[in-house]
Design an enzyme around this catalytic site. Structure first.
Site, PDB file in Angstrom:
ATOM      1  N   CYS A   1      -3.328   3.156  -4.376  1.00  0.00           N
ATOM      2  CA  CYS A   1      -3.428   2.760  -5.783  1.00  0.00           C
ATOM      3  C   CYS A   1      -4.299   3.704  -6.600  1.00  0.00           C
ATOM      4  O   CYS A   1      -4.272   3.666  -7.834  1.00  0.00           O
ATOM      5  CB  CYS A   1      -3.966   1.343  -5.885  1.00  0.00           C
ATOM      6  SG  CYS A   1      -2.924   0.106  -5.089  1.00  0.00           S
TER       7      CYS A   1
ATOM      8  N   HIS B   1       1.842  -2.538 -12.456  1.00  0.00           N
ATOM      9  CA  HIS B   1       1.088  -1.701 -11.519  1.00  0.00           C
ATOM     10  C   HIS B   1       2.003  -0.717 -10.792  1.00  0.00           C
ATOM     11  O   HIS B   1       2.270  -0.875  -9.601  1.00  0.00           O
ATOM     12  CB  HIS B   1       0.360  -2.603 -10.522  1.00  0.00           C
ATOM     13  CG  HIS B   1      -0.527  -1.885  -9.562  1.00  0.00           C
ATOM     14  ND1 HIS B   1      -1.049  -0.619  -9.803  1.00  0.00           N
ATOM     15  CD2 HIS B   1      -0.997  -2.253  -8.334  1.00  0.00           C
ATOM     16  CE1 HIS B   1      -1.789  -0.250  -8.781  1.00  0.00           C
ATOM     17  NE2 HIS B   1      -1.767  -1.205  -7.868  1.00  0.00           N
TER      18      HIS B   1
END
Length: 380
Positions: free
Chosen positions: A81, A329
């Protein structure tokens, strides 16, 4: 060493684009950022591209095929991430070291739908299937329950994170979902892994964001200082060693280490921040990161969300973009999308969601594995 500035940045509206290529999504964001700076790909001396899922596909080169191949060096990054933030930091370091004056940083991802996680284990017994501990909902359920065990944090307090961030998203035209979700709706939604319901989980979307970085001399020479945003700190860390059970990892250590390093570089503390974009991949994550980033004392995160201090108009607005919970995301894009959001506020250009008087902002992303990046940006 020179200061480094964001002189152009933008992102596409996050969504799902099954008929497009990852190169075209990244190329669109790159052109938007270049236009924002009033520059072209011919002005760039290097490209740093973040993409996690297609890490071996040379996505940066695919982006250049869309917007112009000028022979510049391309560096492709994958760091879970923290992928986009890592690409951004690579560009920052190259300018800081005096290698270049102008670089382009792009983060892009096509996610599809479904569950993330369940990492492969090459040797030995995988705890997944025995303890159900590696999928991301399980990890962040544990994070939340451990916080509840230590401090009494309630299901309702976790749910209030989603209420806040979904409300913020209604003010952001580039967010995937722009819907209000009242507290009762969040708490009554399908339970994914207690205490996170479906409306407390981040959204898997496609997306891209980009930033143009410049040395101080280049920004002044090109007349770009009036909208420039200074990168005051850039920190990237991995987990420090600790004696622990790896099926229930210490999710807090990397963020605390990265935050401490970023504040050291910036010569600032959490009390100096005007807004924060942090990694709310699940509602439970935002709660624990209030404490990890020093926004409140340990054990006070539940009180902080109850107080309204992290809402737009509060003492320290958090995830005014809508956050990962509703903006979306896309792994490789998230880190640079956070930079875009902070820069927009520091420039005073955020419209209905503007944090008034914002001068210092912090962005934070953390990927299981672990990679954590924290950046501090400053209004010039």
């Amino acid at each position: 060493m020179t200061d480094v500035y964001v002189v152009g940045t933008d992102m596409i509206k996050f969504g799902r684009f099954p008929d497009r290529t990852v190169g075209s999504l990244g190329g669109e964001a790159a052109l938007l950022a270049l236009d924002d700076a009033g520059l072209t790909i011919k002005d760039m001396q290097a490209l740093y591209c973040g993409n996690n899922i297609l890490a071996n596909r040379m996505v940066g080169q695919q982006v250049l095929r869309e917007i112009g191949q000028t022979g510049i060096p391309v560096v492709n990054c994958a760091n879970a991430c923290a992928t986009g933030a890592t690409a951004f930091r690579e560009g920052w370091m190259a300018i800081k070291a005096g290698m270049y004056d102008l670089v382009l940083c792009v983060g892009v991802e096509q996610m599809g739908k479904g569950l993330l996680g369940s990492a492969e284990v090459e040797d030995g017994l995988s705890p997944e299937g025995v303890l159900g501990s590696i999928t991301t909902p399980s990890v962040f359920a544990h994070v939340g329950m451990e916080h509840s065990r230590k401090y009494g944090t309630t299901f309702e307090q976790f749910a209030k994170v989603s209420v806040k961030n979904h409300h913020h998203s209604t003010l952001n035209p580039k967010a995937m979902y722009r819907i209000e979700t009242p507290l009762e709706q969040v708490m009554a939604a399908e339970m994914i892994s207690y205490p996170n319901t479906k409306l407390m989980c981040s959204v898997n979307v496609d997306g891209a964001a980009a930033a143009v970085l410049a040395s101080e001399s280049a920004a002044k020479r090109l007349g770009l200082m009036s909208r420039a945003v200074r990168v005051r700190a850039s920190a990237l860390v991995s987990d420090p060693f600790s004696e622990r059970n790896l099926t229930t990892p210490d999710f807090n250590a990397a963020t605390r280490l990265a935050a401490a390093e970023a504040f050291r570089q910036a010569g600032l503390g959490a009390e100096d921040l005007d807004l924060v974009e942090l990694h709310d991949c699940f509602a439970t994550a935002e709660i624990v990161h209030y404490e990890n980033l020093g926004l409140c004392a340990d054990g006070e995160a539940g009180r902080l969300i109850d107080s309204g201090e992290t809402e737009l108009g509060g003492r320290i607005p958090v995830n005014v973009s809508g956050g990962l919970l509703s903006k979306g995301h896309p792994l490789g894009a998230t880190g640079i999308a956070n930079i875009y959001e902070l820069s927009t506020h520091l420039r005073g250009e955020a419209g209905a969601r503007q944090v008034e008087g914002a001068r210092i902002g912090l962005s934070h992303v953390v990927g299981l594995g672990t990679a954590c990046a924290v950046h501090v940006l400053e209004k010039v």
